[in-house]
Design a protein around this motif. Structure first.
Motif, short mmCIF file in Angstrom:
data_model
loop_
_atom_site.label_atom_id
_atom_site.label_comp_id
_atom_site.label_asym_id
_atom_site.label_seq_id
_atom_site.Cartn_x
_atom_site.Cartn_y
_atom_site.Cartn_z
N VAL A 151 79.18 68.03 7.67
CA VAL A 151 78.88 68.67 8.95
C VAL A 151 78.84 67.63 10.06
O VAL A 151 79.40 67.83 11.15
CB VAL A 151 77.54 69.44 8.88
N THR A 152 78.17 66.50 9.80
CA THR A 152 78.10 65.43 10.80
C THR A 152 79.49 64.89 11.14
O THR A 152 79.81 64.65 12.30
CB THR A 152 77.22 64.28 10.28
N PHE A 153 80.30 64.74 10.12
CA PHE A 153 81.68 64.28 10.32
C PHE A 153 82.43 65.24 11.24
O PHE A 153 83.14 64.82 12.17
CB PHE A 153 82.35 64.16 8.96
N PHE A 154 82.27 66.53 11.02
CA PHE A 154 82.92 67.53 11.87
C PHE A 154 82.36 67.50 13.29
O PHE A 154 83.10 67.59 14.27
CB PHE A 154 82.74 68.93 11.27
N ASP A 155 81.04 67.42 13.39
CA ASP A 155 80.39 67.51 14.70
C ASP A 155 80.70 66.30 15.59
O ASP A 155 80.60 66.40 16.82
CB ASP A 155 78.88 67.64 14.53
N THR A 156 81.02 65.18 14.99
CA THR A 156 81.26 63.96 15.77
C THR A 156 82.75 63.68 15.99
O THR A 156 83.11 62.59 16.42
CB THR A 156 80.61 62.74 15.09
N THR A 157 83.59 64.65 15.66
CA THR A 157 85.04 64.48 15.81
C THR A 157 85.64 65.69 16.50
O THR A 157 85.29 66.83 16.19
CB THR A 157 85.71 64.30 14.43
N THR A 158 86.53 65.44 17.44
CA THR A 158 87.27 66.53 18.08
C THR A 158 88.72 66.11 18.24
O THR A 158 89.08 64.97 17.96
CB THR A 158 86.64 66.91 19.43
N PHE A 159 89.56 67.03 18.70
CA PHE A 159 90.99 66.75 18.85
C PHE A 159 91.40 66.82 20.31
O PHE A 159 90.82 67.57 21.11
CB PHE A 159 91.82 67.77 18.07
N ASP A 160 92.41 66.05 20.65
CA ASP A 160 93.00 66.12 21.98
C ASP A 160 93.53 67.53 22.25
O ASP A 160 93.89 68.26 21.32
CB ASP A 160 94.15 65.11 22.07
N SER A 161 93.57 67.93 23.51
CA SER A 161 93.94 69.31 23.88
C SER A 161 95.32 69.72 23.39
O SER A 161 95.58 70.92 23.19
CB SER A 161 93.88 69.48 25.41
N GLN A 162 96.20 68.78 23.14
CA GLN A 162 97.55 69.13 22.66
C GLN A 162 97.52 69.69 21.24
O GLN A 162 98.48 70.29 20.79
CB GLN A 162 98.46 67.89 22.70
#
Length: 422
Positions: free
Chosen positions: A71-82
């Motif tokens: 969960v922490t791994f997911f919460d601290t990572t996002t993707f560029d808008s593309q």
């Protein structure tokens, strides 16, 4: 399944993510390149496998610890808008992570945490009503008002309800539509398939139905299923089998159905592999099974090599794909064979397999028109037209827009399931 030490995984994750540490307050790291995203999903799978081993061995406290780190791994990572579409897939995975965490909390009698985490899963998009309804992990919280409220909230997404609300089929002018063709068993390539697998011995000396089932059992036992693996081989029975035996890797449901289809054709039994599709176009999960013609019963019958499954009515009569769909809609009885299973590891039930998984994937169908050896070559161009059967008011899937050169769409079930001719 590959087992990776959790400490190793976390080291790799921290090295990969750079700015990511196991703190809810860490600034999110934005992934921009395809390589970064591939690594992200690889690390997710590795950690998930560690969780699954803990869960399978009923080490629920360790399973919870692992899922919280995921969960922490997911919460601290996002993707560029593309990468908007990939971000949506990440959100689906996150919803499943929270759902599994809720299961583990419920199993360890942390009822409040289980309900809070389950609600978080639903807020992230978890919609599998049938699974949540029947999930034995929730026995400790099933009678709780909050659980009942959450269950009712996602009932609108029930797969069976969506199927039951589908519009009817209608007759089409099908004079100009292509015919379905089944390669003659005398073709030298099919003769090679028959000889390679010694199918006369496999099929046995019984009646036609027993031969159909014996070949089903043989394929299910001989070739492992792995829905996430797109095999690097030609799409014919011999290559698919040799790929599995040489690499140890399983193949997806399409490959299994193609392999089984060629074996039936080689034994002079008309057969199709049918792609069974969901209502939601964004749902990337479909399932491919076989529709096998029985001259003994003068009808198509449902045969699924992935789950070694077939379906009967209350009188013991074999049912077709279309008949199973109609009975799910009408609420009439269905009986799944007792030995239906996945890779001899998970027994299948009517509730999960038919009323859940397949109810979702029986909304519309896609078939090729020419059933033959290597019908969809991976490495060579094969011109094989597709025919799509949809309910009358269902919007044409975007994949098939402007597809007149390679696909046709019909609402005529009688045409789609016509008696086979060679």
């Amino acid at each position: 399944m590959k087992i990776i030490r959790l400490t190793t995984i976390l080291f790799l994750l921290i090295s990969f993510c750079g700015q990511v540490c196991l703190s809810q307050n860490t600034t999110k790291h934005v992934l921009k390149t395809q390589q970064e995203i591939v690594l992200f999903f690889e690390k997710h799978e590795e950690i998930y496998n560690v969780y699954h081993d803990f869960y399978k061995n009923k080490q629920f406290d360790m399973a919870i610890k692992t899922l919280k780190e995921l969960v922490t791994f997911f919460d601290t990572t996002t993707f560029d808008s593309q990468w908007e579409d990939v971000m949506a897939y990440k959100d689906d995975l996150a919803a499943n992570v929270y759902y599994n965490l809720a299961c583990c909390y419920a199993l360890t009698t942390h009822k409040k945490l289980a309900l809070e985490t389950l609600e978080k899963s639903i807020r992230l998009g978890y919609k599998d009503y049938g699974n949540m309804l029947n999930d034995k992990d929730f026995e400790n919280i099933r009678k709780d008002k909050k659980f009942k409220s959450l269950l009712e909230e996602i009932k609108q997404y029930d797969r069976l309800t969506i199927l039951q609300n589908s519009s009817a089929y209608i007759k089409d002018d099908n004079d100009s539509l292509p015919q379905f063709v089944y390669q003659d068993s005398g073709d030298y390539r099919l003769m090679n398939v028959r000889e390679f697998f010694d199918l006369d011995s496999v099929a046995g000396d019984g009646d036609e139905i027993s031969k159909i089932l014996n070949i089903l059992h043989f394929v299910h036992k001989a070739i492992r299923h792995d829905g996430g693996n797109f095999a690097l081989c030609e799409f014919d029975a011999i290559d698919i089998y040799n790929y599995h035996k040489s690499t140890g890797k399983g193949v997806n449901c399409r490959h299994l159905a193609i392999a089984l289809n060629e074996m039936y054709l080689s034994m002079d039994i008309p057969s199709r592999y049918v792609t069974c599709m969901p209502y939601d176009e964004k749902d990337q999960d479909c399932h491919v099974i076989n529709s096998v013609w029985s001259s003994q019963y003068q009808k198509w019958i449902w045969i699924d090599p992935t789950f070694e499954a077939y379906v009967k009515d209350e009188n013991g009569n074999f049912l077709s794909i279309q008949e199973v769909r109609e009975r799910l809609i009408d609420g009439r009885p269905l009986f799944l064979n007792e030995d239906a299973n996945w890779n001899y590891e998970n027994k299948q039930t009517k509730e999960y397999y038919l009323e859940g998984y397949m109810a979702k994937n029986l909304y519309w169908f896609d078939c090729v028109t020419n059933y033959c050896f290597n019908p969809e070559s991976r490495y060579r161009y094969v011109k094989n037209k597709h025919v799509v059967l949809t309910p009358s008011t269902y919007k044409t899937p975007s994949t098939y827009e402007n597809s007149s050169d390679w696909a046709v769409i019909t609402h005529d079930a009688d045409y789609f399931w016509q008696t086979p001719t060679k």
